[in-house]
Write a protein that holds these residues in place. Structure first.
Motif, short mmCIF file in Angstrom:
data_model
loop_
_atom_site.label_atom_id
_atom_site.label_comp_id
_atom_site.label_asym_id
_atom_site.label_seq_id
_atom_site.Cartn_x
_atom_site.Cartn_y
_atom_site.Cartn_z
N GLY A 172 0.80 -1.23 0.00
CA GLY A 172 0.00 0.00 0.00
C GLY A 172 0.82 1.26 0.00
O GLY A 172 0.33 2.33 -0.38
N ALA A 173 2.08 1.17 0.41
CA ALA A 173 2.94 2.35 0.44
C ALA A 173 3.44 2.76 -0.95
O ALA A 173 4.00 3.85 -1.11
CB ALA A 173 4.14 2.10 1.36
N ILE A 177 1.73 -0.62 -8.68
CA ILE A 177 2.12 -2.02 -8.57
C ILE A 177 2.08 -2.61 -9.97
O ILE A 177 1.03 -2.58 -10.64
CB ILE A 177 1.18 -2.80 -7.63
N ALA A 178 3.23 -3.10 -10.45
CA ALA A 178 3.32 -3.64 -11.80
C ALA A 178 3.02 -5.14 -11.78
O ALA A 178 3.66 -5.90 -11.05
CB ALA A 178 4.71 -3.39 -12.39
N SER A 179 2.06 -5.55 -12.59
CA SER A 179 1.72 -6.96 -12.73
C SER A 179 2.09 -7.41 -14.13
O SER A 179 1.91 -6.68 -15.11
CB SER A 179 0.22 -7.17 -12.50
N SER A 187 -5.23 -12.92 -9.52
CA SER A 187 -4.90 -13.69 -8.32
C SER A 187 -4.40 -12.78 -7.21
O SER A 187 -4.69 -13.00 -6.03
CB SER A 187 -3.86 -14.77 -8.65
N PHE A 188 -3.65 -11.74 -7.56
CA PHE A 188 -3.15 -10.79 -6.56
C PHE A 188 -4.31 -10.04 -5.90
O PHE A 188 -4.34 -9.87 -4.67
CB PHE A 188 -2.19 -9.81 -7.23
N LEU A 189 -5.28 -9.62 -6.71
CA LEU A 189 -6.39 -8.84 -6.17
C LEU A 189 -7.36 -9.67 -5.34
O LEU A 189 -8.12 -9.13 -4.54
CB LEU A 189 -7.13 -8.12 -7.30
N LYS A 190 -7.34 -10.98 -5.50
CA LYS A 190 -8.13 -11.83 -4.60
C LYS A 190 -7.58 -11.76 -3.18
O LYS A 190 -8.32 -11.86 -2.21
CB LYS A 190 -8.13 -13.27 -5.11
N THR A 191 -6.26 -11.58 -3.09
CA THR A 191 -5.62 -11.45 -1.77
C THR A 191 -5.65 -10.02 -1.27
O THR A 191 -5.85 -9.77 -0.08
CB THR A 191 -4.17 -11.94 -1.84
N LYS A 196 -6.61 -2.42 -6.00
CA LYS A 196 -6.98 -2.48 -7.42
C LYS A 196 -6.55 -1.24 -8.20
O LYS A 196 -6.05 -1.33 -9.32
CB LYS A 196 -8.49 -2.67 -7.54
N ASN A 197 -6.71 -0.05 -7.61
CA ASN A 197 -6.41 1.19 -8.33
C ASN A 197 -4.92 1.44 -8.51
O ASN A 197 -4.53 2.34 -9.27
CB ASN A 197 -7.04 2.38 -7.60
N LYS A 198 -4.08 0.65 -7.84
CA LYS A 198 -2.63 0.83 -7.98
C LYS A 198 -2.03 -0.04 -9.10
O LYS A 198 -0.89 0.17 -9.50
CB LYS A 198 -1.92 0.49 -6.66
N ILE A 199 -2.78 -1.02 -9.58
CA ILE A 199 -2.25 -2.00 -10.53
C ILE A 199 -2.07 -1.41 -11.92
O ILE A 199 -2.95 -0.72 -12.44
CB ILE A 199 -3.17 -3.23 -10.62
#
Length: 430
Positions: A172-173, A177-179, A187-191, A196-199
């Protein structure tokens, strides 16, 4: 603009190779790049582009992942104490969550406990962008002065156990976030649904010219010794590359290979049940003169003894060959008939992309993110993950030389280097 990129080391691995691709794609007329490698180790150190400023190694960082006895000999008592504290806290977490494995969550505990004991990185500079390339991302958050921060995801989060409550504040800091793919994002957003808005999705950048030039090196005899050009009997050579770890599923290759050899025999094809177009497959195999399989594996790691045991149990000593660690695997990719990625899970396999750059037919197992890696039947095939299904799928693919040719033709006309993805980094700096 000035950016800094943080990386653990430069061993042979997918993340390291994609970093080489990113560094090569960054235009020195557009951005100044500093690279901080915690431990200056690994064969890929020599391929860091000349326009990249490699920062000096800081001793405390160099022992974060070294044996603790070595860290003590070098005098880094604080780092060792932090790692021991992380182990203790992780054990407490596992007692409360007994289903958790060892691979994922402990990294975050190490990040939390060790990072406060480390000195700052290049503290006199405030960067326009700090890129943390591998988890845990505490160091990029706490030890670098930067106006913006980008953290990278390289793995399928549905396959690793993490302490989400402990990791969330670190992710969060970061501003972004690069996927590496849509499946990795999902899969990352399930956790971590709140992120979501940083991806932002950034495909792995592969140094295509580097791969192609290195592939021209003459192939060692350790792969070609059993190939018999001009003989009526033809061996199919399969190749897999990766760490000898659970993720890569190499321990099941001997069983898959044994079943594949059985399927390629005419008698088995005549009696095979639940096998579509058995007579057609038999005819294709017979016409091609295929009667044997050699499956080569390049890699290293703690799982080697298990793989060797499985080779022995399956009686595949003459068919499954461990080639060990290769600093230059590309001549082997160029020299094989089919590249196979039999993994249990992947983020997005770099070696699959490298094989596609070298225009090799590729088969991957049906791990969760496979559809974001392969267009099935177009630039490769996806086969079942279970051993019997995988063997049947590979037998079909070996027999279908027309499909292999169509895939190779497609690969020749498409770019898998993804160099245009670097524009997304520039956009962050605007």
């Amino acid at each position: 603009p000035r950016i800094i990129i943080l990386m653990h080391y430069m061993e042979l691995g997918g993340a390291e190779m994609s970093l080489i691709g990113l560094l090569g794609a960054l235009d020195p007329t557009k951005v100044d790049v500093d690279l901080f490698v915690y431990s200056h180790q690994g064969p890929l150190m020599q391929f860091i582009p000349g326009h990249v400023n490699l920062l000096p190694e800081i001793p405390a960082y160099s022992v974060i992942e070294r044996p603790m006895s070595e860290a003590l000999r070098r005098g880094h008592v604080g780092v060792v104490a932090g790692r021991l504290l992380a182990k203790w806290k992780f054990r407490r977490f596992r007692r409360r969550n007994p289903a958790v494995g060892d691979d994922g969550a402990i990294q975050q505990y190490v990040g939390d406990c060790v990072t406060p004991l480390l000195p700052p990185i290049n503290p006199e500079v405030e960067y326009d962008l700090c890129i943390s390339y591998l988890t845990p991302h505490n160091i990029g958050r706490d030890k670098v002065r930067a106006r913006k921060r980008l953290a990278w995801i390289h793995t399928d989060y549905s396959t690793v156990d993490v302490d989400a409550e402990r990791e969330l504040p670190v992710w969060g800091a970061y501003n972004h976030i690069a996927s590496i793919s849509s499946d990795v994002t999902a899969s990352f957003l399930k956790t971590f649904p709140s992120l979501k808005n940083k991806i932002i999705e950034i495909e792995n950048i592969i140094p295509g010219d580097y791969v192609k030039s290195r592939a021209e090196t003459p192939l060692g005899c350790d792969m070609t010794a059993d190939v018999k050009p001009g003989h009526e009997v033809r061996e199919i050579t399969l190749l897999s590359i990766g760490r000898f770890a659970y993720q890569k599923n190499f321990d099941n290759i001997p069983s898959i290979c044994r079943e594949l050899i059985n399927l390629l025999s005419i008698s088995r094809f005549c009696t095979a049940k639940n096998y579509d177009n058995a007579s057609e497959i038999m005819h294709r195999i017979n016409t091609a003169g295929i009667s044997d399989v050699k499956w080569y594996i390049i890699g290293y790691g703690g799982g080697e003894s298990l793989i060797r045991d499985k080779i022995s149990e399956a009686g595949m000593e003459e068919h499954v060959i461990l080639l060990g660690k290769k600093d230059n695997p590309y001549p082997y990719i160029k020299g094989c008939d089919i590249y196979v990625q039999p993994s249990r899970y992947e983020g997005k396999s770099i070696t699959v992309r490298e094989a596609q750059i070298l225009c090799k037919p590729v088969a991957v197992t049906d791990y969760p993110t496979a559809p974001s890696q392969i267009k099935n039947g177009v630039d490769g095939i996806i086969v079942p993950l279970d051993n019997d299904g995988c063997a049947r799928g590979l037998a079909h693919f070996i027999a279908d030389t027309e499909l292999q040719s169509r895939i190779v033709d497609y690969l020749r006309t498409h770019d898998y280097a993804n160099t245009s993805e670097v524009e997304k980094i520039y956009d962050m700096l605007k």
